[in-house]
Each structure stands twice: as C-alpha cells, then as structure tokens.
Design a protein around this motif. Structure first.
Motif, PDB file in Angstrom:
ATOM      1  N   GLY A  91      24.444  96.286  23.431  1.00  0.00           N
ATOM      2  CA  GLY A  91      23.100  96.512  23.987  1.00  0.00           C
ATOM      3  C   GLY A  91      22.301  95.188  23.795  1.00  0.00           C
ATOM      4  N   ASP A  92      22.321  94.568  22.757  1.00  0.00           N
ATOM      5  CA  ASP A  92      21.593  93.438  22.690  1.00  0.00           C
ATOM      6  C   ASP A  92      21.920  92.466  23.585  1.00  0.00           C
ATOM      7  N   ILE A  93      23.127  92.196  23.972  1.00  0.00           N
ATOM      8  CA  ILE A  93      23.621  91.283  24.955  1.00  0.00           C
ATOM      9  C   ILE A  93      23.284  91.850  26.376  1.00  0.00           C
ATOM     10  N   PHE A  94      23.698  92.894  26.672  1.00  0.00           N
ATOM     11  CA  PHE A  94      23.934  93.531  28.101  1.00  0.00           C
ATOM     12  C   PHE A  94      22.588  94.000  28.450  1.00  0.00           C
ATOM     13  N   TRP A 152      29.297  88.763  32.075  1.00  0.00           N
ATOM     14  CA  TRP A 152      29.731  88.872  30.627  1.00  0.00           C
ATOM     15  C   TRP A 152      30.673  90.053  30.385  1.00  0.00           C
ATOM     16  N   MET A 153      30.577  91.115  31.023  1.00  0.00           N
ATOM     17  CA  MET A 153      31.700  92.210  30.819  1.00  0.00           C
ATOM     18  C   MET A 153      33.021  91.475  31.113  1.00  0.00           C
ATOM     19  N   GLN A 154      33.143  90.653  32.006  1.00  0.00           N
ATOM     20  CA  GLN A 154      34.493  90.198  32.388  1.00  0.00           C
ATOM     21  C   GLN A 154      34.737  88.887  31.291  1.00  0.00           C
ATOM     22  N   ASN A 155      33.767  88.259  30.995  1.00  0.00           N
ATOM     23  CA  ASN A 155      34.176  87.017  30.079  1.00  0.00           C
ATOM     24  C   ASN A 155      32.767  86.942  29.221  1.00  0.00           C
ATOM     25  N   PRO A 156      32.928  87.593  28.135  1.00  0.00           N
ATOM     26  CA  PRO A 156      31.984  87.725  27.039  1.00  0.00           C
ATOM     27  C   PRO A 156      32.002  86.300  26.200  1.00  0.00           C
ATOM     28  N   VAL A 157      31.031  85.505  26.716  1.00  0.00           N
ATOM     29  CA  VAL A 157      30.664  84.238  26.056  1.00  0.00           C
ATOM     30  C   VAL A 157      29.468  84.307  25.517  1.00  0.00           C
ATOM     31  N   GLY A 158      29.163  83.350  24.502  1.00  0.00           N
ATOM     32  CA  GLY A 158      27.833  83.195  23.897  1.00  0.00           C
ATOM     33  C   GLY A 158      27.252  84.603  22.889  1.00  0.00           C
ATOM     34  N   ALA A 159      28.479  85.215  22.471  1.00  0.00           N
ATOM     35  CA  ALA A 159      28.106  86.283  21.393  1.00  0.00           C
ATOM     36  C   ALA A 159      29.216  86.308  20.386  1.00  0.00           C
ATOM     37  N   ILE A 160      28.750  86.748  19.340  1.00  0.00           N
ATOM     38  CA  ILE A 160      29.602  86.909  18.010  1.00  0.00           C
ATOM     39  C   ILE A 160      29.381  88.377  17.589  1.00  0.00           C
ATOM     40  N   ASP A 172      24.520  82.352  21.864  1.00  0.00           N
ATOM     41  CA  ASP A 172      23.848  81.637  22.776  1.00  0.00           C
ATOM     42  C   ASP A 172      23.286  81.979  24.255  1.00  0.00           C
ATOM     43  N   PHE A 173      22.233  82.510  24.316  1.00  0.00           N
ATOM     44  CA  PHE A 173      21.843  83.193  25.489  1.00  0.00           C
ATOM     45  C   PHE A 173      22.054  82.235  26.825  1.00  0.00           C
ATOM     46  N   ALA A 174      21.899  81.016  26.651  1.00  0.00           N
ATOM     47  CA  ALA A 174      22.079  80.056  27.776  1.00  0.00           C
ATOM     48  C   ALA A 174      23.421  80.243  28.182  1.00  0.00           C
ATOM     49  N   ALA A 175      24.565  80.404  27.231  1.00  0.00           N
ATOM     50  CA  ALA A 175      25.757  80.589  27.628  1.00  0.00           C
ATOM     51  C   ALA A 175      26.239  81.988  28.460  1.00  0.00           C
ATOM     52  N   VAL A 176      25.272  83.029  28.140  1.00  0.00           N
ATOM     53  CA  VAL A 176      25.281  84.133  28.854  1.00  0.00           C
ATOM     54  C   VAL A 176      25.076  84.125  30.263  1.00  0.00           C
ATOM     55  N   ILE A 177      23.869  83.265  30.449  1.00  0.00           N
ATOM     56  CA  ILE A 177      23.210  83.089  31.584  1.00  0.00           C
ATOM     57  C   ILE A 177      23.880  82.150  32.481  1.00  0.00           C
ATOM     58  N   PHE A 178      24.473  81.164  32.276  1.00  0.00           N
ATOM     59  CA  PHE A 178      25.339  80.349  32.748  1.00  0.00           C
ATOM     60  C   PHE A 178      26.692  80.285  32.685  1.00  0.00           C
ATOM     61  N   ALA A 182      29.901  84.733  35.747  1.00  0.00           N
ATOM     62  CA  ALA A 182      28.823  85.382  36.499  1.00  0.00           C
ATOM     63  C   ALA A 182      28.432  84.508  37.528  1.00  0.00           C
ATOM     64  N   GLN A 183      28.297  83.161  37.584  1.00  0.00           N
ATOM     65  CA  GLN A 183      27.852  82.443  38.474  1.00  0.00           C
ATOM     66  C   GLN A 183      28.428  82.605  39.814  1.00  0.00           C
ATOM     67  N   ALA A 184      29.983  82.494  39.554  1.00  0.00           N
ATOM     68  CA  ALA A 184      30.665  82.752  40.667  1.00  0.00           C
ATOM     69  C   ALA A 184      30.715  84.120  41.205  1.00  0.00           C
ATOM     70  N   LYS A 185      30.669  85.202  40.282  1.00  0.00           N
ATOM     71  CA  LYS A 185      30.474  86.479  40.792  1.00  0.00           C
ATOM     72  C   LYS A 185      29.146  86.587  41.964  1.00  0.00           C
ATOM     73  N   PHE A 186      28.200  85.913  41.389  1.00  0.00           N
ATOM     74  CA  PHE A 186      26.880  85.961  42.003  1.00  0.00           C
ATOM     75  C   PHE A 186      27.082  85.630  43.445  1.00  0.00           C
ATOM     76  N   VAL A 187      27.393  84.306  43.548  1.00  0.00           N
ATOM     77  CA  VAL A 187      27.445  83.536  44.849  1.00  0.00           C
ATOM     78  C   VAL A 187      28.473  84.413  46.018  1.00  0.00           C
ATOM     79  N   HIS A 188      29.605  84.804  45.249  1.00  0.00           N
ATOM     80  CA  HIS A 188      30.577  85.460  46.065  1.00  0.00           C
ATOM     81  C   HIS A 188      30.062  86.857  46.520  1.00  0.00           C
ATOM     82  N   THR A 189      29.426  87.536  45.567  1.00  0.00           N
ATOM     83  CA  THR A 189      28.690  88.895  46.124  1.00  0.00           C
ATOM     84  C   THR A 189      27.566  88.944  47.018  1.00  0.00           C
ATOM     85  N   VAL A 190      26.757  87.779  46.827  1.00  0.00           N
ATOM     86  CA  VAL A 190      25.600  88.041  47.810  1.00  0.00           C
ATOM     87  C   VAL A 190      26.022  87.197  49.158  1.00  0.00           C
TER      88      VAL A 190
END
Length: 528
Positions: A91-94, A152-160, A172-178, A182-190
């Motif tokens: 929950g802290d990440i998602f 993040w569910m598909q590729n859980p980076v930036g978390a321990i 690493d919150f920046a790793a979660v955002i970038f 996630a970025q590829a899913k975003f541009v593909h989905t929109v």
C-alpha cells in the motif's frame, strides 16, 4: 492458505469492474483531444461550424465521462475490500500514484469539465480553448498515474521489503514514476484511446453521411478523425513494440506465453503466425512460423536468445528454492532481531521471497517443501498459453487493420470524396466496436499474462486476497454486474439519443464565405 474459490471470485469481480470501466476510459481519452483540436480550429478561423462541432462531440464526451467516473470510483475501493493483504503489503507504494491521480489529475479534469460545458458564453474564445486543452491534459494525467501504479505491478522497481514491518516500502520514488514499463504502457494505452475516439467520430459521421444529415459537420469531423486516427494507429503499433521489448526484459514468461514458445530456440527465434498450443503436452500441435522475426523484434539483436516456457519453469524452481531460504531467514529475523547471520541471508535472497510464497498454495510449512512441491509451484508461473496466444493476435491484427482503415480514410478525405465512397462509410460504421475489442483483449494480455502474480515476482495473487466468503463475493459480484450493466445500457441509450438528435442548429448566420464547404465538396449530391 486462502480458498482458491475465493481468490478466483475476487479476480473475476475485479476483472469485471475493470473491463466495464475501461469501456468508457479510451473514448474519454480520444474525444478529449479531438475536442481540443476542433475548438482550436474554431478559435483560429472564427467559423461557427467548428464551434457547433465541438459542442456536439463535447456532449457525447460528457455522457461518457460521467459513466467513466461512476464505474471507476468503485475499483479503487476493491483494493481494500477484496485485496486487503495486497493493500497492507504494498500500500505504501501502490497507494502513492493513486492518491496523486485523485488529488491532481481527477480534480484538474473534473474542475475544468464544468467550465467547458458552462463557459461558452462566459469565457473568451481563447479562455475557453485553454479550458478544453486542460480537460484533455487532465484526462491523460489521470491515465498516467493509474498506469504508473499498474506498471509497478508489472515491474516492481524502486522498492524494498522491510523485515521489521513485513511490508514493501519505497526506496526510490523517482524510479517508480519513471519506471520504463509504466511509461511504455502509458503512451501505448493513451494512443489506443485516441484510436477509439477517432473510430467513434468516424463511425457516427459516416452514419450521418449515409443518412444525408449534417453533411458539413460530418465531413469535417471525418477529416479530423482520419488524420488524428492515422497518427494514433501508427503510434499504437510502434509503442506496442516498445512494450513488448520491455516485457522480454522484465516478464519473460508473459512473452513466451504470447508466442506459445515452449522451448528456447537458437537466436534469433521464429515468430508463430498461427499455432494451436497444447498446454498438457507443452507443445504446439500445428504452427506456421516466420524465421528470425520474434528474436529480432523481441531482443533487437541477432544473438540474444528468448527463453521458452519449459526453460523458464526450471529457472523458477531455482528462485523458489532461494525464496524458501529467504522465508526461513525472515522467520529467524522476526524471532530474533539480533540474528545478523539470518538478516544477511535474507538481504541476499529477499528478492526471491515471492517465489518461495508460491509453495504456500500446497503446504503452509514451506521450509519443509519437497522437490515435488517446488515443481508444482514452478508450474504455477505458466499463464494460460492458448488464451494469451490468441488474445495477443487479435490485438495485433486489429492494430494493423486500424492503420489500413485510417490510411484509406485519410486519402479519401484529402481528395474531398467522403460522400462518394459509400463502401468506406459502411466500413466505418461497422468498425465502431473494434477498438473496444482491441483494448479489452490488450488488458487481458497484460493482466492474465502476469499471473500467478499480483505483483510480478513479489506477491502471489492467491496470497493477496481478503478473507471473504464465497457468499460475500457471489452477492457483491452479482450486484456489480447488475449495476454496471445498467450503466452500460444507460450510456448507450443517452449516446444514441444525442446522436439521433444531432448537432444544434446554428444560433446565428455565418459571415458570407465563412464556414461553407469548398465548391468541389458543396457540389456533391447529398446521400439520401
């Protein structure tokens, strides 16, 4: 151990609500930018017809937006109701991107959508145009944060994993955002949403032309949608290829299942155009393949191998054994926080803890797991191969169909012959359900391909569910299906009513020469 029936029903309930919700999302994304484009033309030219176009398509956008909000709110509550351990564990990440989506994107979109509808006579032309663009950006920001969470569910980076709190925590919150997934899913989905909006506008406009109604608005709408849709359909395929490339790095089993590739082939691997996967025998009973294509597309090299399903199962066995060691070390750390040796063992192997938890489906004392238990747990990592294989091909086939359709429509529109090609108008009308089919099977590939994980490699799905009863889930699932089906019927009724009514009549005559069709177009006979 959770009752598998409860888990299955929980998955079915979330899948049903998510797929209902996503009937509305892509059209919202696509129409929002088409509205902004149309109103931009109105502001630049001052032609009243473009204002009427924006208002008409804006009405359909508003109906769809309202239904999307009504169906979307329930989904987020399900994380606490149906997936309570999931919410506790990650929950802290998602929860962070979901909170940002609600605070920033949703309020941006919801605030300005009211100004869009009620500000036509209260704002300047430029002011209202800015509002329309902010509505479009708000819709896309909303999708961005949701897809950051899903990525993040598909590729859980930036978390321990913190053994003291027994939860995953952000490192690493920046790793979660970038997150590249996630970025590829975003541009593909929109982009898929833009295709949906363009097909919708094309189909409704084609229906008007076939009926000989609202000719001027229909032709202009089709011209805008054809060019917008062509760009969007090309980007869907290109960006989908990027998503597939990233999956070969982070979700190898998903890629192997999509291609029904049971065994590792020499690089570069062949792609199966058609195959009939046999999950029991772990082979294809029939296949037509093209050499080298999968390896080149999937790895962008001639020498890198793509592992097959059987080989990945063997890799999973290794990770399960390592995960069991992490689980044993974690129990020692919890009972004695000063046990430095156990903590060192856990720190070395915690990334495979989720694989060890797979064994809990068969026995609670996973530290005593046998090789047979490990083998059964490793088999869990194989998704439904026939489902993945065919769903992926439906999605890709429709993607190439959209490119061809919009290319033809763009060519016809550029020659000012939209009213002459009746066959193309009928194709447009009958194409209206296809983008929804494509986006739904696309999500099916993304989510079914992640199984048995709720978080890839971190948390098994059966471990994430709440301790509800079968009766609880059957009743709530029935209520959800009834309510969501009713909303879908209401949406269709309101849409059809607005379409039959058509754009509003001009409030004032246009200046001489403004807003009229070119002579070549105006001379075309109306279609009766």
């Amino acid at each position: 151990m959770f009752d598998i029936d409860v888990v299955t029903l929980s998955r079915l309930q979330f899948a049903a609500t998510a797929m209902y919700h996503f009937l509305f999302v892509p059209l919202t994304l696509g129409l929002s930018f088409l509205l902004a484009i149309m109103e931009s033309v109105y502001v630049m030219t001052g032609r009243e017809i473009w204002r009427r176009m924006t208002m008409f398509w804006g009405t359909l956008f508003g109906i769809n937006f309202a239904m999307g909000v009504a169906t979307g709110v329930v989904m987020e509550f399900q994380f606490g109701m149906n997936w309570s351990y999931y919410s506790h564990y990650v929950g802290d990440i998602f929860g962070a991107p979901l909170a940002i989506e609600g605070l920033m994107a949703f309020f941006l979109e919801a605030t300005f959508i009211g100004m869009f509808f009620f500000g036509w006579d209260r704002l300047s032309k430029v002011g209202h145009l800015i509002v329309t663009w902010l509505v479009a950006f708000g819709a896309n920001f909303s999708a961005l944060w949701i897809l950051i969470a899903n990525g993040w569910m598909q590729n859980p980076v930036g978390a321990i994993f913190n053994p003291d709190t027994m939860r995953m925590e952000i490192a690493d919150f920046a790793a979660v955002i970038f997150n590249p997934v996630a970025q590829a899913k975003f541009v593909h989905t929109v982009s898929a949403g833009y295709v949906t909006g363009a097909i919708f506008v094309m189909a409704v406009s084609a229906w008007y032309l076939l009926k000989g109604r609202h000719i001027e608005i229909a032709k202009r709408s089709m011209a805008v949608a054809a060019s917008f849709g062509l760009a969007a359909s090309l980007s869907v395929v290109v960006l989908g290829d990027e998503s597939g490339y990233l999956a070969t790095e982070n979700q190898k089993m998903k890629v192997a299942a999509m291609e029904a590739m049971w065994h590792t082939e020499p690089a570069p691997a062949a792609i199966n155009l058609i195959a009939f996967p046999d999950s029991a025998k772990q082979e294809n009973s029939f296949a037509i393949s093209i050499p080298y294509v999968l390896g080149i597309i999937g790895t962008r090299s001639l020498t890198q191998e793509l592992p097959g399903i059987v080989n990945l199962v063997e890799d999973a066995k290794v990770r399960i054994r390592n995960g069991i060691a992490a689980y044993v070390a974690l129990q020692k750390v919890r009972s004695d926080k000063t046990d430095t040796e156990a903590r060192a063992t856990f720190d070395k192997s915690w990334r495979d803890l989720g694989y060890g938890l797979l064994v809990k489906l068969y026995r609670p004392d996973i530290e005593n797991a046998t090789e047979a238990d490990i083998a059964k747990a490793a088999e869990l990592t194989i998704p439904d191969v026939p489902l993945m294989f065919w769903a992926f091909r439906v999605m890709v086939g429709l993607g190439f169909y959209f490119i061809g359709f919009f290319a033809v429509a763009f060519w016809v529109a550029s020659r000012h012959k939209l009213g002459e090609k009746r066959w193309m108008l009928w194709v447009a009308v009958f194409s209206i359900p296809l983008p929804w089919v494509a986006v739904e099977v696309g999500w099916l590939v993304a989510e079914a391909g992640r199984q048995p994980w709720s978080i890839e490699g971190v948390l098994p799905t059966f471990y994430a569910a709440s301790g509800l009863t079968v009766a609880d889930l059957v009743i709530s699932l029935g209520i959800f299906l009834l309510i969501y089906s009713s909303l879908a019927v209401v949406e269709i009724y309101l849409m059809l009513h607005a379409i039959r009514k058509g754009p509003a009549a001009p409030e004032r005559p246009e200046p001489q020469g403004a807003g009229v069709l070119p002579a070549a177009v105006a001379a075309e006979p109306q279609i009766k």
